[in-house]
Structure formats: C-alpha cells, structure tokens
Write an enzyme that holds these catalytic residues in place. Structure first.
Site, PDB file in Angstrom:
ATOM      1  N   ASP A   1     -11.604   1.876   3.027  1.00  0.00           N
ATOM      2  CA  ASP A   1     -11.752   0.430   2.814  1.00  0.00           C
ATOM      3  C   ASP A   1     -13.213   0.090   2.520  1.00  0.00           C
ATOM      4  O   ASP A   1     -13.512  -0.986   2.009  1.00  0.00           O
ATOM      5  CB  ASP A   1     -11.320  -0.338   4.076  1.00  0.00           C
ATOM      6  CG  ASP A   1      -9.901  -0.899   3.954  1.00  0.00           C
ATOM      7  OD1 ASP A   1      -9.415  -1.051   2.819  1.00  0.00           O
ATOM      8  OD2 ASP A   1      -9.292  -1.187   5.001  1.00  0.00           O
TER       9      ASP A   1
ATOM     10  N   LYS B   1       0.840  -1.202   0.000  1.00  0.00           N
ATOM     11  CA  LYS B   1       0.000   0.000   0.000  1.00  0.00           C
ATOM     12  C   LYS B   1       0.879   1.258   0.000  1.00  0.00           C
ATOM     13  O   LYS B   1       0.588   2.228  -0.702  1.00  0.00           O
ATOM     14  CB  LYS B   1      -0.947  -0.024   1.209  1.00  0.00           C
ATOM     15  CG  LYS B   1      -2.043  -1.065   1.025  1.00  0.00           C
ATOM     16  CD  LYS B   1      -2.863  -1.342   2.256  1.00  0.00           C
ATOM     17  CE  LYS B   1      -3.772  -2.560   1.971  1.00  0.00           C
ATOM     18  NZ  LYS B   1      -4.545  -3.005   3.124  1.00  0.00           N
TER      19      LYS B   1
ATOM     20  N   GLN C   1      -5.219  -1.962   9.289  1.00  0.00           N
ATOM     21  CA  GLN C   1      -4.917  -3.241   8.637  1.00  0.00           C
ATOM     22  C   GLN C   1      -5.431  -4.397   9.497  1.00  0.00           C
ATOM     23  O   GLN C   1      -5.139  -4.472  10.683  1.00  0.00           O
ATOM     24  CB  GLN C   1      -3.388  -3.353   8.429  1.00  0.00           C
ATOM     25  CG  GLN C   1      -2.954  -4.579   7.667  1.00  0.00           C
ATOM     26  CD  GLN C   1      -3.436  -4.595   6.216  1.00  0.00           C
ATOM     27  OE1 GLN C   1      -3.366  -3.604   5.498  1.00  0.00           O
ATOM     28  NE2 GLN C   1      -3.958  -5.737   5.781  1.00  0.00           N
TER      29      GLN C   1
END
Ligand code: NAP
Length: 287
Positions: A120, A53, A97
């Site tokens: 997300d 990322k 995460q």
C-alpha cells in the site's frame, strides 16, 4: 479539444502486462505471486473493496490470501495475525484494510508490515523513501496510478506547474512528492489555502483530491490544463461524481479524467503492480 483519459482501458492493459509477469514468475519461482489481505471488522465499504482486490488478483494471476477477524478482536490477537502473515515466504505483499475498528491502534498494527511487503506504500519508511526520491520507495496506489496515466498518455510533467488540492497521507501528500520527483514545480493546497481559485488557475496539471463534489469549477482551471480528478463523491441526487465539475471544465482543459472510469480503476491495478514488484525484488527477477 479535450481528451478524456480512459482509466479503464489503461488499467486493463496494465493488468494484461502483469498477468504475463505473474505467469513467468511462477515458471521461474515455482509459486504464484502472493498478496495477503487482512480485513478486521464488518465495515460494508471495506468488504466491497476487499472483494474488488480479490477479483483483481484472480484476473492478474496473483494468489490472494484472505484473513478476516471479527470487530471485537483484541489488539494482541490482531498484531499476532499480522506478524504471522508477514513471516510467510509465499506472501509478497500484505495489506491491512482500513479503517480498523476504533479500539485498535492502527499505527501499531500497520507498522508491523515490513517495508518490502508494504504494497500500500503507507508506511513511514516508504513515505520517507518517496520524500527522498529513492527509487526503492513503494508509492501509494492512487497517486502512483495517476503518474502511470500521465506517462501512458504521453504527458510530460517535467518543468510544469502542478497544483495538488488535498494533502492527505494516502493521496495528496504522496501525489505531490511523485510530481516533484518527476521534476514538476509543485504547489500543495488544503483547507487553509488562500486564494485557491487563483492558485489552481495557474496549474498546468491540476490534481483534485478534496472529497467535495464538483468543487473545481471552470474558473479554477487554466485553458489547456491537464485535470486529474481523484474524488469519489455523491452529487445532490446521490449519483457518483468527482471533485471536478466535469461538464464545465471539460470545455477548457486539454485532458481530463472522468468519474467513474478515470483514476478509480487504476488504484487496485497499482496494488497488483506493487505486489508484482515486491515479488520481483524479493526473488531477484525482473518485472
Ligand atoms: P481527505 O483525507 O478527506 O483529504 C481531503 C483534503 O482536501 C484535505 O487535505 C483537506 O484539507 C482538503 N480540503 C478539504 N476542503 C477543502 C477546501 N475547501 N479547500 C481546499 N482544500 C480542501 O480525503 P482523501 O482520502 O485524500 O480523498 C480525497 C477524495 O479522493 C475523496 O473523494 C475520496 O473518496 C477520493 N479517493 C479516491 C480514490 C480512488 O481510488 N479513486 C482513492 C482515495 C481517495 P485539510 O488537510 O486542511 O483538512
């Protein structure tokens, strides 16, 4: 003749477009688009994902803000960090995460991310907006990447029979909603589905998000179907493969995504897209 959808190429093209946006955003707003990534614990796979990322951010010209907490961190300290990061005006998107260390309350921690920074798209609010077919919804990155692949390949979804195998919150469920919102007739299958082979064989568009190597065989695929393989599995020799038995299925379908190089490259690119979109909306500029 089956066309193999090149996810790497589409992903690279979209990243170029996002780079142009990120540069013009900086000119207009006096700062880079910002993405915060919070990593808690020492899960090796998560460390690889987070590095990917960061690399994608560099490529697109998004400023990445990395925060790491040790695996013993308390719930209170983890919440405190998420709150502080979310308040930072230079940050347009925040991701935590997953998975988190077992003692932490994932739902509580993730719920602290405000909907406009939830890039997300995992929050209950964004999932709800998606279910309501509200254009403001932020979609989960993997299914959004699949919709972009279909769109960029000129595959019309409207009126098609779409079958999604898998109903997870991060892939199957949002995938089925995106397809429904694009006017497909959608069937969602899971481990309790009866006569799976027959249901799949009726699909014009078949999305496999099962997590079982080479689970979808040629017998489950209609002649000329579009086959999208989300799986990232290991075969009996430990080699990366998908949920679709690529070699047998490719002779039967019209389009197929390979593993690797199909859906996978699009996921992180869609995280970059969602972050740029968030920056655009927060600053009233066009993406
Ligand atoms: P998951 O949470 O384990 O969900 C798997 C789904 O498959 C569940 O809904 C399950 O049904 C269903 N299923 C399992 N066995 C089945 C069977 N025999 N027949 C029919 N349905 C069955 O997995 P996930 O997170 O959605 O991920 C799916 C795959 O995509 C994995 O290989 C994962 O690594 C990959 N993935 C790839 C990306 C990417 O960027 N390329 C991103 C995310 C995930 P139940 O609900 O009934 O248990």
């Amino acid at each position: 003749m089956c066309k193999i959808i090149d996810g790497k190429r589409h992903s690279a093209e979209i990243r170029d477009e996002l780079r142009t946006f990120a540069d013009s955003f900086e000119k207009k707003c006096g700062r880079r688009v910002g993405l915060a990534v919070i990593l808690i614990g020492d899960d090796p796979a998560s460390q690889v994902y987070v590095r990917n990322k960061e690399k994608a951010c560099e490529e697109v010209g998004i400023k990445s803000f990395m925060y790491t907490l040790g695996k013993e961190v308390s719930q209170e300290d983890a919440e405190e960090l998420v709150r502080t990061v979310c308040e930072d005006d230079a940050i347009d998107g925040v991701i935590v995460q997953l998975p988190l260390p077992g003692h932490l309350d994932r739902k509580k921690i993730c719920s602290l991310i405000p909907v406009e920074k939830d890039v997300d798209g995992f929050s209950a609010e964004n999932m709800g907006l998606l279910a309501l077919n509200d254009g403001g919804a932020v979609s989960a990155c993997t299914p959004l990447g699949i919709m972009k692949l279909l769109e960029r390949e000129g595959i019309d979804v409207s009126g098609k029979n779409a079958v999604v195998v898998g109903r997870s919150a991060i892939v199957g469920r949002p995938m089925s909603l995106l397809l429904l919102n694009a006017d497909a007739t959608v069937t969602v299958c899971h481990s309790k589905t009866k006569d799976l082979e027959k249901v799949c064989a009726g699909a014009d568009i078949l999305v496999a998000a099962v997590g079982r190597p080479k689970f979808i065989t040629a017998a489950m695929v209609k002649e000329g179907a579009v086959v999208i393989d989300v799986g990232m599995d290991r075969d009996e020799n430990g080699k990366l493969c998908g949920d679709v038995d690529f070699e047998s299925v490719k002779g039967k379908c019209s389009y197929i995504t390979p593993v690797p190089g199909g859906v996978g490259p699009m996921t992180v690119t869609m995280l970059m897209y969602n972050t740029c979109r968030s920056a655009a909306r927060r600053n009233d500029v066009r993406l």
